[in-house]
Design an enzyme around this catalytic site. Structure first.
Site, PDB file in Angstrom:
ATOM      1  N   ALA A  80       0.839  -1.202   0.000  1.00  0.00           N
ATOM      2  CA  ALA A  80       0.000   0.000   0.000  1.00  0.00           C
ATOM      3  C   ALA A  80       0.870   1.247   0.000  1.00  0.00           C
ATOM      4  CB  ALA A  80      -0.934   0.001   1.210  1.00  0.00           C
ATOM      5  N   GLY A  92       0.414  -5.196   0.779  1.00  0.00           N
ATOM      6  CA  GLY A  92      -0.602  -5.314  -0.256  1.00  0.00           C
ATOM      7  C   GLY A  92      -0.070  -5.915  -1.539  1.00  0.00           C
ATOM      8  N   GLU A 135      -0.403  -9.484  -0.997  1.00  0.00           N
ATOM      9  CA  GLU A 135      -1.822  -9.826  -1.059  1.00  0.00           C
ATOM     10  C   GLU A 135      -2.329  -9.815  -2.498  1.00  0.00           C
ATOM     11  OE1 GLU A 135      -3.562  -8.253   3.157  1.00  0.00           O
ATOM     12  OE2 GLU A 135      -2.396  -6.835   1.967  1.00  0.00           O
ATOM     13  N   GLU A 160       2.878  -5.121   7.858  1.00  0.00           N
ATOM     14  CA  GLU A 160       1.963  -4.109   8.387  1.00  0.00           C
ATOM     15  C   GLU A 160       2.089  -3.914   9.887  1.00  0.00           C
ATOM     16  OE1 GLU A 160       0.048  -5.697   4.599  1.00  0.00           O
ATOM     17  OE2 GLU A 160       1.128  -6.553   6.321  1.00  0.00           O
TER      18      GLU A 160
END
Length: 259
Positions: free
Chosen positions: A67, A110, A113, A133
């Protein structure tokens, strides 16, 4: 500069689309704009009869660093769960054709992911995977806490989520996160070759098969078996199935039309 780049494969007409994440200055961090562009391109691929499989990659340094922390600092939780970004992420997750990740460098947060949304994962030997994270005082928010335990043991998933530490490509393959481990720099070539082999199969059957396998991650076994049987019934109604059976019986290579 566009954050998603379309690359021609070495075999025009192969049915393969190669998409490259293109934010090198931010290690391909998943900004809202990038995810929207990616979702838009995958929607176009889904609608195209010519494209039968997609390869998604980054560059030699990073598939994606995760992210965009700059967006998070500016917008807080809306940077992650604002409707524009969240809808794009859901659209990527819903892509119905075979999707193959070619990973070189880091796939963190992310980015990892996003790799887990892909159906097959090819990794170069220097690739690394992590869910860091927790180092930002948070936890994976794009599916990591749910998809990791479906692919790994509870202990392996907890190690990634709770330590934030990276694992190398060989460990990722051993744990089952990676399907194919290749020398550094060869992930895209291998992924495109796999995609081309898939693209040569019956495209309707490939989409139905993808749906059936994914159902195993989302339902109980009995419901998954019911879904599998339904997908098989649908495949038997296609002209490609008739072509595949006829080709087998006459000992020739089938010509699939996606019908």
């Amino acid at each position: 500069m566009t954050t998603v780049e379309l690359i021609e494969t070495s075999e025009p007409g192969s049915g393969v689309r190669l998409i490259r994440l293109n934010r090198p200055s931010r290690l391909n961090a998943l900004s809202g704009d990038l995810l929207v562009e990616l979702a838009t391109e995958l929607h176009a691929c889904s609608a195209s009869d010519e494209i039968r499989a997609v390869v998604l990659t980054g560059d030699e340094r990073a598939f994606s660093a995760g992210a965009d922390v700059h967006e998070m600092a500016a917008a807080g939780i809306d940077a992650i769960y604002g409707p524009r970004r969240l809808n794009a992420w859901k659209a990527i997750d819903a892509f119905d054709k075979p999707l193959i990740a070619a990973v070189e460098g880091i796939a963190f947060g992310g980015g990892h992911e996003l790799v887990m949304l892909c159906d097959i994962v090819v990794a170069g030997a220097k690739a690394r995977f992590a869910q860091p994270e927790i180092d930002l005082g948070s936890l994976p928010g794009d599916g990591g806490t749910q998809r990791l335990p479906r692919s790994l043991s509870k202990a392996q998933a907890m190690r990634l989520v709770l330590t934030g530490e990276a694992i190398d490509a060989a460990t990722a393959e051993r744990w089952g996160l990676v399907s194919d481990l290749v020398p550094a720099g060869e992930a895209v070539q291998c992924a495109v070759e796999i995609a081309a082999r898939i693209a040569a199969k019956a495209p309707v059957a490939a989409r139905l098969a993808k749906q059936a396998v994914r159902t195993a991650y989302e339902t109980a076994l009995s419901a998954g078996l019911d879904a599998e049987r339904q997908q098989v019934r649908l495949s038997f109604q296609t002209k490609d199935h008739d072509e595949g059976v006829e080709a087998f019986m006459t000992k020739r290579k089938p010509i699939f039309q996606g019908r």
